[in-house]
Design an enzyme around this catalytic site. Structure first.
Site, short mmCIF file in Angstrom:
data_model
loop_
_atom_site.label_atom_id
_atom_site.label_comp_id
_atom_site.label_asym_id
_atom_site.label_seq_id
_atom_site.Cartn_x
_atom_site.Cartn_y
_atom_site.Cartn_z
N HIS A 47 -0.51 -4.62 10.27
CA HIS A 47 -0.66 -3.80 11.47
C HIS A 47 0.00 -2.43 11.32
CE1 HIS A 47 -1.35 -3.15 15.79
NE2 HIS A 47 -0.16 -2.55 15.77
N LYS A 82 -9.12 6.70 15.83
CA LYS A 82 -7.80 6.38 16.39
C LYS A 82 -7.39 7.60 17.20
CE LYS A 82 -3.61 4.25 16.44
NZ LYS A 82 -3.28 2.93 16.92
N HIS A 123 0.50 3.30 10.82
CA HIS A 123 1.58 4.26 11.01
C HIS A 123 2.26 4.68 9.70
CE1 HIS A 123 1.23 3.72 15.31
NE2 HIS A 123 1.30 2.41 15.14
#
Length: 419
Positions: free
Chosen positions: A305, A360, A321
């Site tokens: 994730h 995103k 990230h």
């Protein structure tokens, strides 16, 4: 009455038993020698000629001194490696000279010295020479008059708070890329409305990256992990032996850095974590690599994730990230940078991008920092401020971190920088 001496007919049996016992003992000694259980300190240091070329810190003797030779590793860590010329680069450090690097609280007698608080009482494997410098925790105090009292120079100083810790590991992060030389960026144009999903920048976010930096052990091990996952949520993940070995390589690499060593010292001193270093390493591994279920059984993990990114559905990206992941996707032509929403020091950017026909709207990253820096800070905030904003500054600049578990489990549900 004295016992009668054994008859001569019994003596051959006794002699045979004695010879058999001697043979068994000799065989056992030979076996122990060749598995490295008996360590001869007289061997001294390993000549560089006996260390396999190309072996890296990611393939290390950390925790492996005296282990049997294994084809699972490209270099070995017992005394026989001297004969076969396949010792790891750090064989001297961990198996001959002995060091407490990443070994505080470790009592493993396969090392030539130990690193726990009672190491001075061990009759053979006493304290390593750097035990006091690496393992004795000293908290900064205040001297009369208000000035900080200087700690003993041989012991590490524990940062007073999370901001001091973040600033300390920023300074320790020798694998951080230098902006403008190692890492050249083009942040393009500002996105005023993230809901519009419009590409307002015409260049890649990362113009160039020093490829040699990405060959360093923690980056090299990180990149190997990116293709271990099914990107779409809802599909059960499986783990092969090769993928498990790559996780081992990554964990060993990051724990062979000062950044993760300082992270352990900090969380232990602040009572955020109470276990040993080996238990802490297992805890960090769980945060990253334990599979859990989002939309199907075992279809996600913290690493997938946070560092890889996931497709939530046909039009949505979740997580994502890590700056290295974005650089590689851009380099492969799979990601399209749209523009920035916010950027500030230290090395923080919120931006929008497209990946495989999915946009995103907002993601954030701290570019240029090493994976060990991110994991040290994310995991410390996870322990200190679970499921809430971890407010901190790095060298006076705000760099808050948000972490979440997943349904109460000790895993990263998410972790990212925010401001």
């Amino acid at each position: 009455m004295d016992a009668s001496p054994p008859s001569t007919s019994c003596r051959p049996a006794i002699i045979k038993a004695s010879i058999l016992s001697s043979v068994l003992v000799i065989s056992l000694l030979i076996s122990l020698y060749f598995t490295g259980v008996f360590y001869d300190r007289a061997e001294g240091s390993v000549s560089p000629a006996n260390i396999r070329k190309g072996a890296t810190a990611a393939v290390s003797c950390l925790g492996r001194c005296g282990d049997k030779a294994s084809s699972a590793y490209s270099c070995q860590c017992n005394s026989v490696c001297l004969k076969f010329n396949d010792c790891c680069n750090d064989y001297n450090r961990y198996c001959v000279e002995g060091s407490c690097l990443n070994r505080c609280d470790d009592t493993d007698i396969r090392y030539p010295c130990t690193c726990d608080s009672q190491c001075g009482s061990w009759p053979i494997a006493g304290c390593c020479s750097d035990h006091d410098a690496r393992c004795k925790i000293v908290v900064t105090t205040t001297a009369p008059g208000g000035a900080p009292a200087p700690p003993p120079t041989s012991a590490p100083v524990i940062p007073v708070d999370i901001s001091a810790f973040a600033s300390a590991i920023w300074a320790d992060d020798v694998n951080r890329l230098s902006i403008g030389s190692d890492l050249v960026m083009n942040t393009g144009n500002y996105i005023s409305d993230s809901y519009l999903h419009q590409d307002v920048s015409y260049n890649r976010l990362f113009s160039s990256v020093n490829a040699q930096m990405l060959q360093r052990p923690t980056y090299k091990a990180l990149i190997k992990l990116f293709n271990n996952y099914i990107t779409t949520q809802g599909k059960t993940e499986t783990k092969t032996s090769t993928e498990s070995a790559e996780e081992d390589e990554f964990m060993n690499a990051i724990f062979n850095t000062v950044v993760m060593q300082r992270a352990y010292q900090f969380v232990k001193a602040k009572n955020y974590y109470s276990g040993s270093l080996s238990q802490y390493k297992t805890f960090i591994r769980g945060l990253l690599f334990t599979h859990y279920s989002r939309k199907a059984t075992q279809d996600s993990s913290g690493f997938e994730h946070v560092f890889v990114g996931e497709f939530s559905d046909s039009s949505t990206i979740s997580g994502f990230h890590n700056w290295v992941r974005m650089y590689l996707l851009e380099d492969q032509g799979h990601a399209n940078y749209y523009g920035y929403i916010k950027q500030k020091q230290p090395n923080l950017i919120k931006y929008q991008f497209k990946w495989s026909n999915r946009v995103k709207p907002v993601t954030s990253t701290m570019y240029g920092v090493s994976p060990e820096f991110e994991i040290a800070l994310f995991s410390t905030c996870f322990l200190k401020s679970p499921n809430s904003l971890c407010r901190l500054k790095i060298n006076g600049q705000t760099a808050n971190v948000q972490t979440y578990d997943y349904k109460g489990a000790q895993v990263f549900g998410s972790a990212y920088f925010t401001s």
